[in-house]
Scaffold this motif. Structure first.
Motif, PDB file in Angstrom:
ATOM      1  N   GLU A  39      37.032  31.115  36.043  1.00 41.50           N
ATOM      2  CA  GLU A  39      37.594  32.505  36.069  1.00 41.50           C
ATOM      3  C   GLU A  39      37.918  33.249  36.718  1.00 41.50           C
ATOM      4  N   GLN A  42      41.449  32.321  36.313  1.00 38.01           N
ATOM      5  CA  GLN A  42      41.995  32.842  35.683  1.00 38.01           C
ATOM      6  C   GLN A  42      41.996  34.460  35.801  1.00 38.01           C
ATOM      7  N   LEU A  43      41.268  35.080  36.441  1.00 40.98           N
ATOM      8  CA  LEU A  43      41.594  36.280  37.344  1.00 40.98           C
ATOM      9  C   LEU A  43      43.007  36.775  38.612  1.00 40.98           C
ATOM     10  N   THR A  45      45.587  34.039  38.688  1.00 41.13           N
ATOM     11  CA  THR A  45      47.082  34.005  37.700  1.00 41.13           C
ATOM     12  C   THR A  45      47.471  35.497  36.670  1.00 41.13           C
ATOM     13  N   ARG A  46      46.300  35.976  36.150  1.00 45.79           N
ATOM     14  CA  ARG A  46      46.318  37.309  35.919  1.00 45.79           C
ATOM     15  C   ARG A  46      47.042  38.231  36.795  1.00 45.79           C
ATOM     16  N   ALA A  47      46.142  38.483  38.117  1.00 46.55           N
ATOM     17  CA  ALA A  47      46.590  38.954  39.116  1.00 46.55           C
ATOM     18  C   ALA A  47      48.392  39.053  39.475  1.00 46.55           C
ATOM     19  N   GLU A  48      48.517  37.344  39.646  1.00 45.77           N
ATOM     20  CA  GLU A  48      49.967  37.261  40.396  1.00 45.77           C
ATOM     21  C   GLU A  48      51.475  38.269  38.982  1.00 45.77           C
ATOM     22  N   GLN A  49      50.227  37.819  37.699  1.00 43.02           N
ATOM     23  CA  GLN A  49      51.536  37.834  36.439  1.00 43.02           C
ATOM     24  C   GLN A  49      51.291  39.281  37.036  1.00 43.02           C
ATOM     25  N   GLN A  50      50.543  40.070  37.345  1.00 44.84           N
ATOM     26  CA  GLN A  50      50.216  41.489  37.780  1.00 44.84           C
ATOM     27  C   GLN A  50      51.690  41.857  39.110  1.00 44.84           C
ATOM     28  N   TRP A  52      50.533  41.779  41.997  1.00 46.17           N
ATOM     29  CA  TRP A  52      49.231  41.585  42.733  1.00 46.17           C
ATOM     30  C   TRP A  52      48.912  40.320  43.991  1.00 46.17           C
ATOM     31  N   ALA A  56      45.654  37.845  44.397  1.00 44.30           N
ATOM     32  CA  ALA A  56      45.515  36.333  43.923  1.00 44.30           C
ATOM     33  C   ALA A  56      45.634  35.932  45.019  1.00 44.30           C
TER      34      ALA A  56
END
Length: 77
Positions: A39, A42-43, A45-50, A52, A56
């Protein structure tokens, strides 16, 4: 004499059963921690995409530490 052997056998079975329960609980907990690590990945990866990146990176460090600790726990069993 028979009673003492029975008590010794019962103690040995109790000890083996207790160890089995502890090992089962530890395995369950380690699996839960490794699931949490997934988990966190995944978080991160999402933070990096945003964008942040600091968050990340922090999540990745947490994941790495948790997985190391979980695997160390299984090695000690």
């Amino acid at each position: 004499m028979l009673n003492r052997n029975t008590n010794t056998t019962k103690a040995a079975v109790d000890t083996a059963f207790t160890r089995l329960i502890c090992r089962s609980v530890i395995t369950h907990e380690v699996n839960a921690v490794l699931s949490l690590c997934g988990e966190l990945s995944q978080l991160a990866t999402r933070a990096e995409q945003q964008g942040w990146l600091a968050l990340a990176e922090e999540m990745t460090l947490w994941r790495d530490q948790l997985s190391r600790d979980a695997l160390r726990t299984t090695d000690q069993q």
